[in-house]
Design an enzyme around this catalytic site. Sequence first.
Site, PDB file in Angstrom:
ATOM      1  CG  HIS A 183      -1.844  -1.174   1.291  1.00 15.46           C
ATOM      2  ND1 HIS A 183      -2.528  -1.525   2.435  1.00 15.46           N
ATOM      3  CD2 HIS A 183      -2.170  -2.112   0.375  1.00 15.46           C
ATOM      4  CE1 HIS A 183      -3.245  -2.617   2.210  1.00 15.46           C
ATOM      5  NE2 HIS A 183      -3.042  -2.986   0.968  1.00 15.46           N
ATOM      6  CG  HIS A 210      -7.786 -11.575   5.375  1.00 13.02           C
ATOM      7  ND1 HIS A 210      -7.422 -12.221   4.209  1.00 13.02           N
ATOM      8  CD2 HIS A 210      -7.340 -10.307   5.261  1.00 13.02           C
ATOM      9  CE1 HIS A 210      -6.763 -11.367   3.432  1.00 13.02           C
ATOM     10  NE2 HIS A 210      -6.693 -10.202   4.044  1.00 13.02           N
TER      11      HIS A 210
END
Length: 421
Positions: A102, A168
């Site tokens: 990211h 997740h």
Amino acid sequence: MWTKLLFGRGELSIEVPDDAAILQPRDVPATDDEERAVKEALRRPIGTPGLRRMVGAADTVAIVISDITRPTPNHKLVPWILEELAHVPPENFTIINGTGTHRDQTREEFVGMLGADVADRVKVINHHCQEPSELTKVGRSAFDCDVYLNKAYVEADFRIVTGFIEPHFFAGFSGGCKGIMPGIAGLETIMTFHDARMIGHPLATWGNLDGNPLQEMAREVNLMCKPEFLLNVTLNGKKEITGVFAGELFEAHARGCEFTREHAMARCASRFDVVVTSNSGYPLDQNLYQAVKGMSAAMKIVKRGGTILCVSECSDGVPDHGNYAKILQMADTPAQLLAMIEAPGFRMLDQWQVQKQAVVQSWADVFVHSTLPDETVRRAMLTPVADPSAALRELKAKYGEAMSVAVLPQGPLTIPFVDEA
């Protein structure tokens, strides 16, 4: 009836059929005193001595935190860790922002994430997965790649990883080993962790750790340079701390996953024509890339050929870093995207998110309500929706008056499943 979904920093009210199934984690109240609960966990951890006893005054200490896309309350956890280790000088600490692939966080974002006092007193760095000078090779993985980790982490005398445990969509649960792998891994290692074979494995799914290849690789990588201490928390829909799990990496995380599984599972007797989902609000719904998680949760209980309506603010855009948007433009249909990504030799940053999205879209239609321009949503092969309530009413023309609807107000914080046996 009207119901509310997490959206951005607030909620979005939508009208749903009176018989819609509202599925969300069992309500867990916040701990009576968050600071006391965390400090008690630091002093009486699972499987290790108390944190203060483990760290010498002259030790250098690396604290790995999750980045701004995660709701980990770093502004509470990190100051409490520093207070517990007050015998260690501030200059001995390095806080590593586990960005994975990211973007960097800005100085202002670090102040928001950690508080001005910590950001001013302690060295805080972004992890850069593509910067060789900031990485150290720690071994070779059985998954056929070299393993690189953040150099500042590897060279520290004592290593702490923090995080937030939630369901997740391919690692089973977040937190634990994921703070290190992929949080502070090198790009080569991350690409193997997220390759088409790993992401497409049938056991790489919500709420599953057993036989999950991503958990197996994450565990292997962590053992090459294991953090000496874990601090993970669980949160409720209000982002309040509900549980604290600290100590030995694997044992403490396993306890936290069991706690999360117990509260997050939502059993359904059958699949639904339409599933409405949030992306659990800010910070996870900052961009369309992350919204794939809400879509994937909804896929667990929507009928083949059904419709998913995902509500995600996307205040940070698509986003504009990485290859997510670029890959989406490399084929004309979700099926073509899957074939391209699964083809031998294909390897691009962010392919894993497109792969998961394409799987969802090959199963059901996906509508998105966000703050993005309609054309941006369409370029992602998704259908923009201005008014979710009106969209639900219009879907009755397709499914009839008996249209079955489920709602996931907290999105991927819920693990919905169908007992199809």
